[in-house]
Design a protein around this motif. Structure first.
Motif, PDB file in Angstrom:
ATOM      1  N   SER A 188      25.338   1.460  10.935  1.00  0.00           N
ATOM      2  CA  SER A 188      25.383   2.601  10.021  1.00  0.00           C
ATOM      3  C   SER A 188      23.985   2.938   9.494  1.00  0.00           C
ATOM      4  N   LYS A 189      23.184   1.898   9.252  1.00  0.00           N
ATOM      5  CA  LYS A 189      21.808   2.127   8.792  1.00  0.00           C
ATOM      6  C   LYS A 189      20.961   2.758   9.903  1.00  0.00           C
ATOM      7  N   LEU A 190      21.201   2.332  11.142  1.00  0.00           N
ATOM      8  CA  LEU A 190      20.483   2.928  12.275  1.00  0.00           C
ATOM      9  C   LEU A 190      20.841   4.403  12.404  1.00  0.00           C
ATOM     10  N   THR A 191      22.118   4.729  12.214  1.00  0.00           N
ATOM     11  CA  THR A 191      22.555   6.123  12.269  1.00  0.00           C
ATOM     12  C   THR A 191      21.864   6.948  11.185  1.00  0.00           C
ATOM     13  N   THR A 192      21.770   6.379   9.990  1.00  0.00           N
ATOM     14  CA  THR A 192      21.103   7.070   8.883  1.00  0.00           C
ATOM     15  C   THR A 192      19.640   7.360   9.217  1.00  0.00           C
ATOM     16  N   LEU A 193      18.946   6.357   9.731  1.00  0.00           N
ATOM     17  CA  LEU A 193      17.532   6.532  10.073  1.00  0.00           C
ATOM     18  C   LEU A 193      17.364   7.588  11.158  1.00  0.00           C
ATOM     19  N   ASN A 194      18.221   7.534  12.174  1.00  0.00           N
ATOM     20  CA  ASN A 194      18.120   8.492  13.269  1.00  0.00           C
ATOM     21  C   ASN A 194      18.395   9.919  12.809  1.00  0.00           C
ATOM     22  N   LYS A 195      19.324  10.088  11.862  1.00  0.00           N
ATOM     23  CA  LYS A 195      19.620  11.431  11.349  1.00  0.00           C
ATOM     24  C   LYS A 195      18.421  12.019  10.614  1.00  0.00           C
ATOM     25  N   ILE A 196      17.657  11.153   9.977  1.00  0.00           N
ATOM     26  CA  ILE A 196      16.459  11.615   9.278  1.00  0.00           C
ATOM     27  C   ILE A 196      15.353  11.996  10.264  1.00  0.00           C
ATOM     28  N   LEU A 197      15.146  11.171  11.265  1.00  0.00           N
ATOM     29  CA  LEU A 197      13.991  11.333  12.141  1.00  0.00           C
ATOM     30  C   LEU A 197      14.236  12.208  13.377  1.00  0.00           C
ATOM     31  N   HIS A 198      15.377  12.063  14.035  1.00  0.00           N
ATOM     32  CA  HIS A 198      15.566  12.704  15.336  1.00  0.00           C
ATOM     33  C   HIS A 198      15.338  14.216  15.342  1.00  0.00           C
ATOM     34  N   PRO A 199      15.928  14.971  14.411  1.00  0.00           N
ATOM     35  CA  PRO A 199      15.694  16.428  14.470  1.00  0.00           C
ATOM     36  C   PRO A 199      14.232  16.809  14.354  1.00  0.00           C
ATOM     37  N   ARG A 200      13.496  16.091  13.510  1.00  0.00           N
ATOM     38  CA  ARG A 200      12.078  16.395  13.320  1.00  0.00           C
ATOM     39  C   ARG A 200      11.248  15.959  14.534  1.00  0.00           C
ATOM     40  N   VAL A 201      11.610  14.823  15.121  1.00  0.00           N
ATOM     41  CA  VAL A 201      10.899  14.367  16.324  1.00  0.00           C
ATOM     42  C   VAL A 201      11.098  15.379  17.450  1.00  0.00           C
ATOM     43  N   ILE A 202      12.330  15.830  17.654  1.00  0.00           N
ATOM     44  CA  ILE A 202      12.611  16.795  18.718  1.00  0.00           C
ATOM     45  C   ILE A 202      11.871  18.108  18.465  1.00  0.00           C
ATOM     46  N   LEU A 238      16.654  -4.326   9.417  1.00  0.00           N
ATOM     47  CA  LEU A 238      17.832  -3.770   8.741  1.00  0.00           C
ATOM     48  C   LEU A 238      18.683  -2.928   9.681  1.00  0.00           C
ATOM     49  N   VAL A 239      18.044  -2.004  10.394  1.00  0.00           N
ATOM     50  CA  VAL A 239      18.826  -1.034  11.167  1.00  0.00           C
ATOM     51  C   VAL A 239      19.434  -1.637  12.426  1.00  0.00           C
ATOM     52  N   PHE A 240      18.772  -2.630  13.000  1.00  0.00           N
ATOM     53  CA  PHE A 240      19.338  -3.205  14.209  1.00  0.00           C
ATOM     54  C   PHE A 240      20.406  -4.252  13.909  1.00  0.00           C
ATOM     55  N   ALA A 241      20.549  -4.591  12.625  1.00  0.00           N
ATOM     56  CA  ALA A 241      21.632  -5.484  12.211  1.00  0.00           C
ATOM     57  C   ALA A 241      22.821  -4.709  11.657  1.00  0.00           C
ATOM     58  N   ASP A 242      22.653  -3.396  11.471  1.00  0.00           N
ATOM     59  CA  ASP A 242      23.700  -2.588  10.844  1.00  0.00           C
ATOM     60  C   ASP A 242      23.692  -1.201  11.481  1.00  0.00           C
ATOM     61  N   ASP A 261       0.811  -1.226   0.000  1.00  0.00           N
ATOM     62  CA  ASP A 261       0.000   0.000   0.000  1.00  0.00           C
ATOM     63  C   ASP A 261       0.845   1.277   0.000  1.00  0.00           C
ATOM     64  N   GLY A 262       2.174   1.111  -0.081  1.00  0.00           N
ATOM     65  CA  GLY A 262       3.057   2.267  -0.143  1.00  0.00           C
ATOM     66  C   GLY A 262       3.587   2.732   1.195  1.00  0.00           C
ATOM     67  N   ARG A 263       3.070   2.189   2.264  1.00  0.00           N
ATOM     68  CA  ARG A 263       3.586   2.557   3.585  1.00  0.00           C
ATOM     69  C   ARG A 263       4.896   1.827   3.859  1.00  0.00           C
ATOM     70  N   LEU A 264       5.624   2.352   4.844  1.00  0.00           N
ATOM     71  CA  LEU A 264       6.886   1.727   5.215  1.00  0.00           C
ATOM     72  C   LEU A 264       6.646   0.402   5.922  1.00  0.00           C
ATOM     73  N   ASP A 265       7.442  -0.597   5.589  1.00  0.00           N
ATOM     74  CA  ASP A 265       7.415  -1.882   6.295  1.00  0.00           C
ATOM     75  C   ASP A 265       8.297  -1.725   7.529  1.00  0.00           C
TER      76      ASP A 265
END
Length: 207
Positions: free
Chosen positions: A78-92, A72-76, A61-65
């Motif tokens: 660097s991927k977790l860092t990437t996700l956090n950089k996208i979300l954290h500033p906006r969440v705060i 993915l992120v909890f196995a890597d 349906d186009g939503r994120l799985d």
């Protein structure tokens, strides 16, 4: 208004404590809910996550799985860092917007930011108190792998725990702690006593 952070290790019962604090009259801001809303189709964060991780993380349906992304992120790291950089500033930014609104309408409130990565994101530095919910490490694993709970594999549970700041470090930074290794009644007693103290401080700060 008193600005309070609420965090803890995964599986330690942070959300349970948040629910108790909400029932006792605290205004609770849920960082997980904010993060989910920011990752909905049409949001800038959603677009950036798809670019960073590829279309294979999308459901039909186009939503994120979210389960696939978590794997993915909890196995890597660097991927977790990437996700956090996208979300954290906006969440705060959204947490701060809600805090300002609560302060405007309820100047004597105890406003609680509930966030698993509160310290990691650095938002605790702008809050007046920091509550850390904890339990024993074996309890964390038991709760995460419980079929009636999150039903994770032991490997996944260990990965999630390892991806977070060690609980001992979080506890050293806390102004207040909730020991959730005992009975629900024991946790409720601690939360009730803590909220009473926080309400006194919130009222005093406005005099």
């Amino acid at each position: 208004m008193l600005r309070v952070g609420l965090t803890g290790g995964i599986g330690c019962g942070k959300s349970t404590v948040a629910g108790m604090m909400r029932e006792l009259g605290c205004r609770v801001i849920d960082a997980d809910e904010i993060s989910r809303n920011l990752a909905e189709p049409g949001q800038q964060s959603y677009q950036e996550i798809v670019v960073a991780f590829g279309p294979e993380i999308l459901l039909a349906d186009g939503r994120l799985d979210r389960a696939k992304i978590a794997h993915l992120v909890f196995a890597d790291a660097s991927k977790l860092t990437t996700l956090n950089k996208i979300l954290h500033p906006r969440v705060i930014a959204e947490e701060e917007r809600q805090l300002v609104e609560i302060a405007r309408t309820e100047p004597h409130a105890v406003a609680v930011v509930e966030a698993a990565l509160l310290i990691e994101a650095g938002h605790h530095k702008s809050l007046e108190r920091l509550i850390v919910v904890w339990c024993r490490p074996e309890q964390q694993i038991e709760r995460l792998t419980n079929p009636q709970g999150r039903a994770m594999s032991r490997e996944d549970a260990m990965q999630r725990i390892a991806a977070q700041m060690p609980l001992d470090e979080k506890r050293r930074m806390a102004t207040d702690e909730i020991d959730n290794s005992g009975s629900p009644a024991a946790t409720q007693k601690q939360v009730t006593e803590l909220v009473a103290r926080l309400k006194v401080q919130a009222a005093a700060s406005n005099k």
